[in-house]
Design a protein around this motif. Structure first.
Motif, PDB file in Angstrom:
ATOM      1  N   THR A 234       0.744  -1.416  -0.039  1.00 40.10           N
ATOM      2  CA  THR A 234       0.045   0.017   0.024  1.00 40.10           C
ATOM      3  C   THR A 234       0.892   1.180  -0.053  1.00 40.10           C
ATOM      4  O   THR A 234       0.423   2.316  -0.579  1.00 40.10           O
ATOM      5  CB  THR A 234      -1.123  -0.105   1.227  1.00 40.10           C
ATOM      6  N   ILE A 235       1.844   1.229   0.815  1.00 40.48           N
ATOM      7  CA  ILE A 235       2.889   2.335   0.917  1.00 40.48           C
ATOM      8  C   ILE A 235       3.628   2.658  -0.391  1.00 40.48           C
ATOM      9  O   ILE A 235       3.720   3.799  -1.036  1.00 40.48           O
ATOM     10  CB  ILE A 235       3.713   2.176   2.219  1.00 40.48           C
ATOM     11  N   GLN A 240      -2.649   4.939   1.820  1.00 41.07           N
ATOM     12  CA  GLN A 240      -2.808   4.869   3.210  1.00 41.07           C
ATOM     13  C   GLN A 240      -3.417   3.449   3.867  1.00 41.07           C
ATOM     14  O   GLN A 240      -4.440   3.165   3.197  1.00 41.07           O
ATOM     15  CB  GLN A 240      -3.624   6.082   3.533  1.00 41.07           C
ATOM     16  N   ARG A 322      -5.035  15.041   4.189  1.00 38.03           N
ATOM     17  CA  ARG A 322      -3.948  14.552   3.998  1.00 38.03           C
ATOM     18  C   ARG A 322      -3.804  13.241   2.775  1.00 38.03           C
ATOM     19  O   ARG A 322      -4.679  12.371   2.940  1.00 38.03           O
ATOM     20  CB  ARG A 322      -3.259  13.982   5.228  1.00 38.03           C
ATOM     21  N   ARG A 323      -3.043  13.367   1.919  1.00 34.59           N
ATOM     22  CA  ARG A 323      -2.825  12.285   0.900  1.00 34.59           C
ATOM     23  C   ARG A 323      -1.393  11.631   0.982  1.00 34.59           C
ATOM     24  O   ARG A 323      -1.080  10.986  -0.124  1.00 34.59           O
ATOM     25  CB  ARG A 323      -2.860  12.969  -0.550  1.00 34.59           C
ATOM     26  N   ASP A 324      -0.508  12.015   1.954  1.00 32.16           N
ATOM     27  CA  ASP A 324       0.504  11.167   2.176  1.00 32.16           C
ATOM     28  C   ASP A 324       0.484   9.818   2.612  1.00 32.16           C
ATOM     29  O   ASP A 324      -0.320   9.679   3.390  1.00 32.16           O
ATOM     30  CB  ASP A 324       1.675  12.236   2.835  1.00 32.16           C
ATOM     31  N   PRO A 325       1.377   8.967   2.204  1.00 32.83           N
ATOM     32  CA  PRO A 325       1.370   7.454   2.788  1.00 32.83           C
ATOM     33  C   PRO A 325       1.368   7.580   4.453  1.00 32.83           C
ATOM     34  O   PRO A 325       2.274   8.392   4.799  1.00 32.83           O
ATOM     35  CB  PRO A 325       2.441   6.760   2.113  1.00 32.83           C
ATOM     36  N   MET A 326       0.768   6.787   5.074  1.00 28.51           N
ATOM     37  CA  MET A 326       0.639   6.698   6.389  1.00 28.51           C
ATOM     38  C   MET A 326      -0.254   5.531   6.926  1.00 28.51           C
ATOM     39  O   MET A 326      -0.925   4.854   6.034  1.00 28.51           O
ATOM     40  CB  MET A 326      -0.049   8.022   7.003  1.00 28.51           C
ATOM     41  N   ILE A 327      -0.082   5.151   8.079  1.00 28.21           N
ATOM     42  CA  ILE A 327      -0.953   4.178   8.548  1.00 28.21           C
ATOM     43  C   ILE A 327      -1.850   4.760   9.724  1.00 28.21           C
ATOM     44  O   ILE A 327      -1.321   5.340  10.922  1.00 28.21           O
ATOM     45  CB  ILE A 327      -0.118   3.008   9.331  1.00 28.21           C
ATOM     46  N   ILE A 328      -3.444   4.523   9.665  1.00 29.47           N
ATOM     47  CA  ILE A 328      -3.978   5.077  10.635  1.00 29.47           C
ATOM     48  C   ILE A 328      -4.809   3.894  11.258  1.00 29.47           C
ATOM     49  O   ILE A 328      -5.364   2.891  10.898  1.00 29.47           O
ATOM     50  CB  ILE A 328      -5.245   5.821   9.973  1.00 29.47           C
TER      51      ILE A 328
END
Length: 341
Positions: A234-235, A240, A322-328
């Motif tokens: 995904t990243i 995200q 936010r559109r930057d790669p992350m883990i929520i």
């Protein structure tokens, strides 16, 4: 003495609403006081008159703080219960979070029904209010692990670790020559964070959780690699990862797994967000409860990441932009409500 009697008032025919009435002579003890959850036919049972007068219950013994074991407590207090509620210290701290959240939800649901006009009642009332919750909290009494507690002069009760969530226990009750063991919800024998599950003292009668009795857990290494692979893929494409997680225990175990994978270089160093005030309140309790965790667990095992904590609604809403790669990591764990949606 005559034999005590045991009456199932919940978790019978369904897995929620755990309530067991133990009658010893003229004394009534209730083990757990959970709300029914899930389908409407079960939720409606929360509104039915309680089978016995709550004022006639002398004491309540709590195995752990999950809502299906604890969140009916304020309803009992609302209708007359005023005795002690015995639980481990960690369970009391978590129950405070669970009950306050539940009281707020009860009030919100009632307000929505009034404004929307969809209730079949002319004057819909909350099952209980935040005021009922605040009246409940002073009734809690902390117990020590593996220590006999005199309950109303008719029984001894002892709490043993069950490694389900922080503070969770199996409760052994002895009344004269008779004994009964309430397993509560049981965790794995190798919980990654909590101290090991204990083997409680045997009893004449055992009530054992069997919800997942026909399941086998995969080995953690295998399960975590599936998780790590999903994160990497995904990243890599700029996405995200949203992880639905229960606010208590699951959020902590997910964070612990992410820390381990990051230390081993199996996932990239991207922002990790814990989104939700209830999840973060529970995380605070875990961080403070060093005596309940494995000796080698430190605060860094939950926070050794590029971690962001969104405690306010405004902070949570900013994530949507936010559109930057992350883990929520967000609740609810079943993706049936809450911020994860």
């Amino acid at each position: 003495m005559s034999a005590p009697t045991l009456t199932f008032l919940g978790a019978s025919g369904t897995v929620t609403g755990s309530k067991y009435l133990l009658t010893i002579g003229e004394t009534r003890l209730l083990v757990d006081a959970g709300m029914f959850q899930g389908e409407k036919q079960w939720r409606n049972r929360n509104r039915e008159p309680f089978p016995v007068d709550p004022a006639s219950i002398d004491a309540i013994l709590l195995t752990h703080a999950h809502a299906d074991h604890s969140s009916y407590l304020p309803a009992l207090v609302k209708h007359g219960f005023s005795g002690p509620i015995y639980a481990t210290e960690a369970s009391i701290r978590l129950a405070e979070i669970v009950l306050r959240d539940s009281g707020k939800l009860q009030e919100q649901a009632t307000d929505d029904a009034v404004r929307g006009g969809w209730s079949k009642h002319d004057n819909p009332e909350a099952l209980y209010t935040t005021a009922d919750v605040e009246a409940t909290l002073p009734l809690f009494r902390a117990v020590e692990w593996n220590t006999n507690i005199d309950v109303e002069g008719v029984a001894w009760a002892r709490w043993a670790r069950s490694a389900h969530i922080l503070g969770s226990a199996s409760i052994h009750v002895e009344a004269g020559p008779y004994s009964v063991l309430f397993s509560g919800d049981l965790g794995r024998h190798d919980h990654p964070i909590l101290r090991d599950r204990e083997t409680p003292e045997g009893a004449d009668v055992v009530l054992c959780e069997s919800t997942y009795g026909d399941r086998e857990h995969p080995e953690p290494e295998v399960a975590h690699e599936i998780f790590a692979d999903a994160i990497r893929r995904t990243i890599d494409r700029g996405g995200q990862v949203v992880v639905p997680a229960f606010a208590i225990d699951r959020t902590e175990t997910v964070l612990h797994a992410l820390v381990q994978m990051r230390r081993e270089g199996r996932i990239p160093d991207v922002p990790v967000v814990v989104d939700g005030p209830m999840s973060l309140a529970a995380l605070d309790v875990y961080r403070d409860s060093h005596d309940e965790l494995h000796d080698d667990i430190t605060v860094a095992d939950f926070t050794g990441l590029n971690l962001t904590e969104t405690r306010r609604g405004a902070e949570s809403r900013k994530l949507n932009r936010r559109r930057d790669p992350m883990i929520i990591i967000s609740s609810s764990g079943m993706a049936e409500g809450g911020r994860v949606l």
